[in-house]
Design an enzyme around this catalytic site. Sequence first.
Site, PDB file in Angstrom:
ATOM      1  N   GLY A  49       0.762  -1.251   0.000  1.00 45.12           N
ATOM      2  CA  GLY A  49       0.000   0.000   0.000  1.00 45.12           C
ATOM      3  C   GLY A  49       0.785   1.288   0.000  1.00 45.12           C
ATOM      4  O   GLY A  49       0.275   2.327  -0.398  1.00 45.12           O
ATOM      5  N   GLU A 103       4.181   3.664   6.245  1.00 46.58           N
ATOM      6  CA  GLU A 103       2.927   2.903   6.146  1.00 46.58           C
ATOM      7  C   GLU A 103       1.897   3.674   5.327  1.00 46.58           C
ATOM      8  O   GLU A 103       1.896   4.900   5.334  1.00 46.58           O
ATOM      9  CB  GLU A 103       2.358   2.679   7.555  1.00 46.58           C
ATOM     10  CG  GLU A 103       2.756   1.368   8.204  1.00 46.58           C
ATOM     11  CD  GLU A 103       2.030   0.160   7.594  1.00 46.58           C
ATOM     12  OE1 GLU A 103       1.324   0.294   6.587  1.00 46.58           O
ATOM     13  OE2 GLU A 103       2.191  -0.933   8.155  1.00 46.58           O
ATOM     14  N   ASP A 104       1.007   2.948   4.679  1.00 41.33           N
ATOM     15  CA  ASP A 104      -0.079   3.608   3.965  1.00 41.33           C
ATOM     16  C   ASP A 104      -1.146   4.106   4.941  1.00 41.33           C
ATOM     17  O   ASP A 104      -1.619   5.227   4.838  1.00 41.33           O
ATOM     18  CB  ASP A 104      -0.708   2.677   2.906  1.00 41.33           C
ATOM     19  CG  ASP A 104      -1.150   1.333   3.465  1.00 41.33           C
ATOM     20  OD1 ASP A 104      -0.858   1.016   4.651  1.00 41.33           O
ATOM     21  OD2 ASP A 104      -1.795   0.572   2.717  1.00 41.33           O
ATOM     22  N   ASP A 107      -4.639   1.771  11.232  1.00 43.87           N
ATOM     23  CA  ASP A 107      -6.038   1.593  11.622  1.00 43.87           C
ATOM     24  C   ASP A 107      -6.045   1.131  13.088  1.00 43.87           C
ATOM     25  O   ASP A 107      -5.883   1.943  13.989  1.00 43.87           O
ATOM     26  CB  ASP A 107      -6.644   0.581  10.636  1.00 43.87           C
ATOM     27  CG  ASP A 107      -8.142   0.408  10.769  1.00 43.87           C
ATOM     28  OD1 ASP A 107      -8.850   1.395  10.944  1.00 43.87           O
ATOM     29  OD2 ASP A 107      -8.619  -0.741  10.699  1.00 43.87           O
ATOM     30  N   LYS A 135      -6.127   6.636  11.468  1.00 39.67           N
ATOM     31  CA  LYS A 135      -7.496   6.679  12.002  1.00 39.67           C
ATOM     32  C   LYS A 135      -7.434   6.609  13.527  1.00 39.67           C
ATOM     33  O   LYS A 135      -7.473   5.511  14.098  1.00 39.67           O
ATOM     34  CB  LYS A 135      -8.296   5.467  11.493  1.00 39.67           C
ATOM     35  CG  LYS A 135      -8.526   5.417  10.001  1.00 39.67           C
ATOM     36  CD  LYS A 135      -9.315   4.156   9.658  1.00 39.67           C
ATOM     37  CE  LYS A 135      -9.547   3.997   8.185  1.00 39.67           C
ATOM     38  NZ  LYS A 135     -10.165   2.696   7.855  1.00 39.67           N
ATOM     39  N   VAL A 157     -11.217   3.787   3.040  1.00 34.40           N
ATOM     40  CA  VAL A 157     -10.771   4.605   1.899  1.00 34.40           C
ATOM     41  C   VAL A 157      -9.939   3.782   0.920  1.00 34.40           C
ATOM     42  O   VAL A 157      -9.362   2.750   1.298  1.00 34.40           O
ATOM     43  CB  VAL A 157      -9.947   5.825   2.379  1.00 34.40           C
ATOM     44  CG1 VAL A 157     -10.808   6.813   3.143  1.00 34.40           C
ATOM     45  CG2 VAL A 157      -8.753   5.397   3.213  1.00 34.40           C
ATOM     46  N   ASP A 163      -6.003  -0.246  -1.621  1.00 35.42           N
ATOM     47  CA  ASP A 163      -6.888  -1.035  -2.482  1.00 35.42           C
ATOM     48  C   ASP A 163      -8.170  -1.467  -1.776  1.00 35.42           C
ATOM     49  O   ASP A 163      -8.254  -1.455  -0.542  1.00 35.42           O
ATOM     50  CB  ASP A 163      -6.159  -2.307  -2.949  1.00 35.42           C
ATOM     51  CG  ASP A 163      -6.051  -3.346  -1.845  1.00 35.42           C
ATOM     52  OD1 ASP A 163      -5.684  -2.974  -0.713  1.00 35.42           O
ATOM     53  OD2 ASP A 163      -6.355  -4.525  -2.099  1.00 35.42           O
TER      54      ASP A 163
HETATM   55  P1  5GP Z   1      -4.158  -2.138  11.158  1.00 39.10           P
HETATM   56  O1  5GP Z   1      -3.232  -3.314  11.306  1.00 39.10           O
HETATM   57  O2  5GP Z   1      -3.557  -0.841  11.656  1.00 39.10           O
HETATM   58  O3  5GP Z   1      -5.526  -2.394  11.720  1.00 39.10           O
HETATM   59  O4  5GP Z   1      -4.472  -1.965   9.631  1.00 39.10           O
HETATM   60  C1  5GP Z   1      -3.495  -1.725   8.728  1.00 39.10           C
HETATM   61  C2  5GP Z   1      -3.863  -2.334   7.397  1.00 39.10           C
HETATM   62  O5  5GP Z   1      -5.285  -2.527   7.224  1.00 39.10           O
HETATM   63  C3  5GP Z   1      -3.432  -1.409   6.306  1.00 39.10           C
HETATM   64  O6  5GP Z   1      -2.076  -1.626   5.942  1.00 39.10           O
HETATM   65  C4  5GP Z   1      -4.422  -1.720   5.217  1.00 39.10           C
HETATM   66  O7  5GP Z   1      -3.977  -2.815   4.465  1.00 39.10           O
HETATM   67  C5  5GP Z   1      -5.694  -2.116   5.940  1.00 39.10           C
HETATM   68  N1  5GP Z   1      -6.637  -0.985   6.092  1.00 39.10           N
HETATM   69  C6  5GP Z   1      -7.085  -0.422   7.217  1.00 39.10           C
HETATM   70  N2  5GP Z   1      -7.945   0.577   6.976  1.00 39.10           N
HETATM   71  C7  5GP Z   1      -8.066   0.640   5.629  1.00 39.10           C
HETATM   72  C8  5GP Z   1      -8.822   1.494   4.754  1.00 39.10           C
HETATM   73  O8  5GP Z   1      -9.574   2.405   5.121  1.00 39.10           O
HETATM   74  N3  5GP Z   1      -8.671   1.262   3.421  1.00 39.10           N
HETATM   75  C9  5GP Z   1      -7.874   0.276   2.917  1.00 39.10           C
HETATM   76  N4  5GP Z   1      -7.808   0.153   1.608  1.00 39.10           N
HETATM   77  N5  5GP Z   1      -7.137  -0.534   3.724  1.00 39.10           N
HETATM   78  C10 5GP Z   1      -7.234  -0.346   5.065  1.00 39.10           C
END
Ligand code: 5GP
Length: 179
Positions: A49, A103-104, A107, A135, A157, A163
């Site tokens: 991402g 990081e992209d 979350d 977020k 998003v 993606d």
């Molecule tokens: P975390 O481990 O912080 O919960 O989530 C990180 C990963 O979840 C990101 O690298 C991404 O792949 C996915 N992700 C979380 N929120 C979104 C979002 O709003 N859109 C997309 N496309 N991917 C997300």
Amino acid sequence: MSNVVSLHDKTFDLYIHQKDIVETIASLAHRIAADYAGKRPLFLSVLNGSFMFTADLLRHYTGECEVSFVKLASYEGTATTGTIKELIGLNENIKGRHVIVLEDIVDTGNTIDALFAALAIHEPASVKVATLLYKPEAYEKAHPIDYTAITIPNKFVVGFGLDYDGLGRNLPNIYQLIQ
Ligand code: 5GP
């Protein structure tokens, strides 16, 4: 370009225009460069991402730096360990290095948490994270997110590298899911 895009079964609305994204990334790059003056940080870009974020951040980073690309592979562990995240592609010796993870999106923070743990084993001098999107309402971890380009509410998003089930990474703007 239309303000609405369809990917698979879902529809997304234009949320943040490319011009605003790139301006924000440029000012973040300048901030990081000022903080790391006199150092040579190693940017670790987490695929897939973050490829667009990485390109724009580095284009605007004026100091001396290196960049490398890693991936986190998820696989199912035992019933007690749950999903295990393994860091792959770390070819650099990061011992004693100042690492900045790119990081992209952050979350829940699970991904970044697994990364911090995996990197710590290699004894870097420091590890910070820079994320395109954050977020805060969804974030569950204690570790501070050092550098954020754009803070967003807890909505899904796509675009600018992100993606929906494989599609949308090429979109130059960021789009938000229409509920
Ligand atoms: P975390 O481990 O912080 O919960 O989530 C990180 C990963 O979840 C990101 O690298 C991404 O792949 C996915 N992700 C979380 N929120 C979104 C979002 O709003 N859109 C997309 N496309 N991917 C997300």
